[in-house]
Design a protein around this motif. Structure first.
Motif, PDB file in Angstrom:
ATOM      1  N   PRO A 129      -7.693   8.296  11.898  1.00 17.54           N
ATOM      2  CA  PRO A 129      -6.864   9.035  12.866  1.00 17.54           C
ATOM      3  C   PRO A 129      -5.842   8.151  13.590  1.00 17.54           C
ATOM      4  O   PRO A 129      -5.835   8.054  14.826  1.00 17.54           O
ATOM      5  N   ILE A 130      -4.974   7.519  12.832  1.00 16.94           N
ATOM      6  CA  ILE A 130      -4.024   6.580  13.429  1.00 16.94           C
ATOM      7  C   ILE A 130      -2.972   7.325  14.239  1.00 16.94           C
ATOM      8  O   ILE A 130      -2.715   7.003  15.406  1.00 16.94           O
ATOM      9  N   ASP A 131      -2.333   8.326  13.611  1.00 20.88           N
ATOM     10  CA  ASP A 131      -1.294   9.078  14.317  1.00 20.88           C
ATOM     11  C   ASP A 131      -1.859   9.771  15.560  1.00 20.88           C
ATOM     12  O   ASP A 131      -1.215   9.794  16.617  1.00 20.88           O
ATOM     13  N   GLU A 132      -3.054  10.341  15.430  1.00 25.47           N
ATOM     14  CA  GLU A 132      -3.665  11.024  16.576  1.00 25.47           C
ATOM     15  C   GLU A 132      -3.930  10.048  17.706  1.00 25.47           C
ATOM     16  O   GLU A 132      -3.652  10.353  18.885  1.00 25.47           O
ATOM     17  N   LEU A 133      -4.462   8.887  17.377  1.00 23.58           N
ATOM     18  CA  LEU A 133      -4.773   7.892  18.398  1.00 23.58           C
ATOM     19  C   LEU A 133      -3.503   7.445  19.118  1.00 23.58           C
ATOM     20  O   LEU A 133      -3.474   7.354  20.356  1.00 23.58           O
ATOM     21  N   ILE A 142       6.555   5.600  12.671  1.00 25.25           N
ATOM     22  CA  ILE A 142       6.543   6.962  13.207  1.00 25.25           C
ATOM     23  C   ILE A 142       7.923   7.252  13.788  1.00 25.25           C
ATOM     24  O   ILE A 142       8.466   6.446  14.556  1.00 25.25           O
ATOM     25  N   ARG A 143       8.487   8.389  13.432  1.00 26.41           N
ATOM     26  CA  ARG A 143       9.790   8.763  13.956  1.00 26.41           C
ATOM     27  C   ARG A 143       9.614   9.417  15.323  1.00 26.41           C
ATOM     28  O   ARG A 143       8.828  10.348  15.485  1.00 26.41           O
ATOM     29  N   ARG A 144      10.346   8.908  16.314  1.00 26.00           N
ATOM     30  CA  ARG A 144      10.211   9.379  17.683  1.00 26.00           C
ATOM     31  C   ARG A 144      11.524   9.994  18.166  1.00 26.00           C
ATOM     32  O   ARG A 144      12.607   9.456  17.936  1.00 26.00           O
ATOM     33  N   GLU A 145      11.393  11.144  18.857  1.00 25.72           N
ATOM     34  CA  GLU A 145      12.544  11.801  19.452  1.00 25.72           C
ATOM     35  C   GLU A 145      12.924  11.119  20.765  1.00 25.72           C
ATOM     36  O   GLU A 145      12.067  10.572  21.464  1.00 25.72           O
ATOM     37  N   THR A 153      -0.572   9.070  19.333  1.00 26.18           N
ATOM     38  CA  THR A 153       0.039  10.174  20.072  1.00 26.18           C
ATOM     39  C   THR A 153      -0.706  10.470  21.368  1.00 26.18           C
ATOM     40  O   THR A 153      -0.108  10.664  22.432  1.00 26.18           O
ATOM     41  N   ARG A 154      -2.048  10.517  21.304  1.00 29.94           N
ATOM     42  CA  ARG A 154      -2.842  10.825  22.496  1.00 29.94           C
ATOM     43  C   ARG A 154      -2.686   9.752  23.576  1.00 29.94           C
ATOM     44  O   ARG A 154      -2.519  10.059  24.764  1.00 29.94           O
ATOM     45  N   THR A 155      -2.743   8.497  23.176  1.00 33.81           N
ATOM     46  CA  THR A 155      -2.716   7.428  24.169  1.00 33.81           C
ATOM     47  C   THR A 155      -1.314   7.235  24.741  1.00 33.81           C
ATOM     48  O   THR A 155      -1.174   6.947  25.943  1.00 33.81           O
ATOM     49  N   GLU A 156      -0.299   7.390  23.932  1.00 32.79           N
ATOM     50  CA  GLU A 156       1.059   7.313  24.473  1.00 32.79           C
ATOM     51  C   GLU A 156       1.318   8.431  25.472  1.00 32.79           C
ATOM     52  O   GLU A 156       1.966   8.215  26.508  1.00 32.79           O
ATOM     53  N   ALA A 157       0.820   9.623  25.168  1.00 36.89           N
ATOM     54  CA  ALA A 157       0.997  10.741  26.097  1.00 36.89           C
ATOM     55  C   ALA A 157       0.263  10.488  27.410  1.00 36.89           C
ATOM     56  O   ALA A 157       0.724  10.898  28.481  1.00 36.89           O
ATOM     57  N   ALA A 158      -0.872   9.797  27.347  1.00 36.41           N
ATOM     58  CA  ALA A 158      -1.620   9.500  28.566  1.00 36.41           C
ATOM     59  C   ALA A 158      -0.865   8.522  29.458  1.00 36.41           C
ATOM     60  O   ALA A 158      -0.896   8.625  30.687  1.00 36.41           O
ATOM     61  N   LEU A 159      -0.181   7.569  28.852  1.00 38.25           N
ATOM     62  CA  LEU A 159       0.584   6.593  29.630  1.00 38.25           C
ATOM     63  C   LEU A 159       1.910   7.173  30.112  1.00 38.25           C
ATOM     64  O   LEU A 159       2.348   6.918  31.228  1.00 38.25           O
ATOM     65  N   ILE A 191       0.839  -1.193   0.000  1.00 40.57           N
ATOM     66  CA  ILE A 191       0.000   0.000   0.000  1.00 40.57           C
ATOM     67  C   ILE A 191       0.876   1.246   0.000  1.00 40.57           C
ATOM     68  O   ILE A 191       2.019   1.230   0.463  1.00 40.57           O
ATOM     69  N   ARG A 192       0.321   2.338  -0.536  1.00 40.35           N
ATOM     70  CA  ARG A 192       1.028   3.613  -0.588  1.00 40.35           C
ATOM     71  C   ARG A 192       0.565   4.459   0.596  1.00 40.35           C
ATOM     72  O   ARG A 192      -0.601   4.813   0.695  1.00 40.35           O
ATOM     73  N   LEU A 193       1.512   4.729   1.493  1.00 37.29           N
ATOM     74  CA  LEU A 193       1.171   5.379   2.758  1.00 37.29           C
ATOM     75  C   LEU A 193       2.154   6.497   3.033  1.00 37.29           C
ATOM     76  O   LEU A 193       3.345   6.378   2.722  1.00 37.29           O
ATOM     77  N   ARG A 194       1.670   7.585   3.633  1.00 42.44           N
ATOM     78  CA  ARG A 194       2.552   8.683   4.033  1.00 42.44           C
ATOM     79  C   ARG A 194       3.033   8.443   5.461  1.00 42.44           C
ATOM     80  O   ARG A 194       2.253   8.073   6.330  1.00 42.44           O
ATOM     81  N   ASP A 195       4.328   8.688   5.675  1.00 41.51           N
ATOM     82  CA  ASP A 195       4.845   8.573   7.035  1.00 41.51           C
ATOM     83  C   ASP A 195       4.565   9.863   7.799  1.00 41.51           C
ATOM     84  O   ASP A 195       3.918  10.784   7.295  1.00 41.51           O
ATOM     85  N   SER A 196       5.041   9.927   9.029  1.00 47.19           N
ATOM     86  CA  SER A 196       4.734  11.077   9.875  1.00 47.19           C
ATOM     87  C   SER A 196       5.334  12.370   9.350  1.00 47.19           C
ATOM     88  O   SER A 196       4.891  13.458   9.735  1.00 47.19           O
ATOM     89  N   SER A 197       6.318  12.285   8.461  1.00 40.60           N
ATOM     90  CA  SER A 197       6.907  13.491   7.869  1.00 40.60           C
ATOM     91  C   SER A 197       6.234  13.882   6.560  1.00 40.60           C
ATOM     92  O   SER A 197       6.599  14.885   5.941  1.00 40.60           O
TER      93      SER A 197
END
Length: 335
Positions: free
Chosen positions: A247-251, A140-143, A253-259, A60-66
Motif C-alpha cells: 500500500p505505497i500510494d495509500e500510505l 506520483i503526479r500531483r496537482e 496519500t494518507r500521511t500527506e493529507a494528515a500533514l 523493475i516493472r512498476l505501474r505509476d499512479s495513472s
C-alpha cells in the motif's frame, strides 16, 4: 628455389604429442571448475544470519499512479542465511541470476514471493531464511494547490521482505518531504506585530478600516517572519497476512493529507500564497507532526506494526528536531 620441404625440426617424425608428453595435464576447457565455497571447509565454523549482496542494479516493472506500466531503476539487497556451520560460503551467483530471471513480472508481492522462494531453492541444503530489499523512487503526479497545473513528485521507497518457516514478512518504508512552520516562532512574530500596532496607533480613539488595511499591507508589518523548515517523515509499516498488496500510494496519500503541508511540484503565485496559508493553519513542532502521522497510519487496515520519525531541519539551530513513535508490537520496529 624453395621447395617448402619440412625441416628436421618440423617433420612429422619430430612432432611431439604435447598431451601425450604430459599425461597428467588437465584440459581446463572441459573439466569441472573448482568450487571453493562448496569444496573447502571454513577456517572458523559458525552459522551466519545473512550472506549475499547489497546494491544490485536492476530495473523493475512498476505501474505509476495513472496505471501506466514503466521500467524504473532500483537497487536490491539479496541474502540467504547460512545455517550449516561447516559450509564455507553460499553461491552468490545463484542469488543474482534468480533475481534477474524474476524481474520480467510486474513488481509486487507475487514477484517478491517468487524471488524469495527461488533464493531458498538454490540453497536448500544450507539455508532456511531468504531476504530481499528493493529501493527505488515512486513517481506520483500531483496537482497544484489552486492553479490548473500538475507535475511529477518522486518518493523514496524501500520494500523489505523475508521468508522463514513458510511465512513471509513485509515492511514498507516511505519518506515524505513537507514544510513545518514553528508555532513558537509564529507566536513571537505575532507579539512583535501587536507591539508595532500599538506603537503606531496608540491614542487613536477610532480607526478607519482603510487605515488598518493600508497599514497591514505596508512593510511596517514585517517586523518578524515565522521560520519554517523543510522536514522529512520516515514511515515504516509492517503488513499482516490479510493484505495482498503493497500500500505505497495509500500510505503516502494518507500521511500527506494528515500533514497538509507537503512540498509542491508545479507552483504559480496563487499556489505559493495558498501554501503559505496552509503553513499558517498547520503550525507544528516535530511532536505535532509525529502525532498526526501516527493517527493516519492507525487508520489503515492490515498494519501489524509501524515506526514513524518526524525530522525538522531547523533554520534556527544547526541541529535537527526529531520525534519518533512506534506501535511496538513486533519488537523489530522499536525506537
Amino acid at each position: 628455389m624453395s621447395t617448402n620441404l619440412p625441416t628436421s625440426e618440423t617433420s612429422p617424425a619430430n612432432l611431439v604429442d604435447t598431451a601425450a608428453a604430459r599425461p597428467f595435464a588437465v584440459d581446463t576447457r572441459t573439466s569441472m571448475l573448482p568450487d571453493v565455497a562448496a569444496d573447502a571447509a571454513p577456517l572458523v565454523e559458525g552459522k551466519l544470519n545473512r550472506v549475499g549482496m547489497s546494491g544490485i542494479e536492476v530495473a523493475i516493472r512498476l505501474r505509476d499512479s495513472s496505471g501506466e506500466m514503466m521500467r524504473i531503476p532500483a537497487r536490491v539487497d539479496a541474502y540467504v542465511s547460512l545455517d550449516d556451520p561447516e559450509v564455507k560460503g553460499i553461491h552468490m551467483s545463484r542469488l543474482y541470476l534468480s533475481l534477474q530471471d524474476s524481474l520480467d513480472a510486474e513488481f509486487g508481492r507475487a514477484q517478491i514471493e517468487t524471488i524469495l522462494q527461488r533464493f531458498l531453492a538454490t540453497h536448500s541444503d544450507i539455508s532456511a531464511t531468504s531476504y530481499v530489499c528493493f529501493r527505488y523512487e515512486q513517481m506520483i503526479r500531483r496537482e497544484s494547490l489552486l492553479s490548473d497545473h500538475s507535475a511529477w513528485r518522486s518518493y523514496p521507497v524501500k520494500i523489505e521482505a523475508w521468508s522463514n518457516g513458510g511465512k513471509t514478512t513485509y515492511r514498507v518504508h516511505v519518506r515524505l518531504t513537507y514544510s513545518s512552520a514553528c508555532p513558537c516562532s509564529a507566536a513571537l512574530a505575532r507579539q512583535l506585530l501587536q507591539q508595532q500596532f500599538e506603537e503606531q496607533f496608540y491614542g487613536h480613539q477610532w480607526l478607519a478600516t482603510a487605515t488598518v488595511l493600508n497599514w497591514l499591507g505596508s512593510n511596517e508589518t514585517l517586523m518578524a517572519v515565522p521560520h519554517s523548515q523543510r522536514s522529512h517523515a520516515d514511515i515504516t509499516i509492517e503488513l499482516d497476512g490479510d493484505r495482498s498488496d503493497l500500500p505505497i500510494d495509500e500510505l503516502i496519500t494518507r500521511t500527506e493529507a494528515a500533514l497538509n503541508t507537503a512540498v509542491q511540484a508545479a507552483v504559480k503565485r496563487t499556489d505559493e500564497q495558498e501554501f503559505a496559508r496552509l503553513n499558517g493553519e498547520n503550525l507544528m513542532f516535530c511532536e505535532d507532526a509525529a502525532r498526526r502521522l501516527k493517527n493516519a497510519v492507525d487508520a489503515m487496515d492490515g498494519i501489524v506494526d509501524y515506526r514513524i520519525q518526524a525530522s525538522h531541519f531547523e533554520s534556527l539551530h544547526p541541529h535537527d528536531a526529531v520525534a519518533i513513535v512506534t506501535k511496538g508490537v513486533s519488537g523489530g520496529l522499536s525506537a
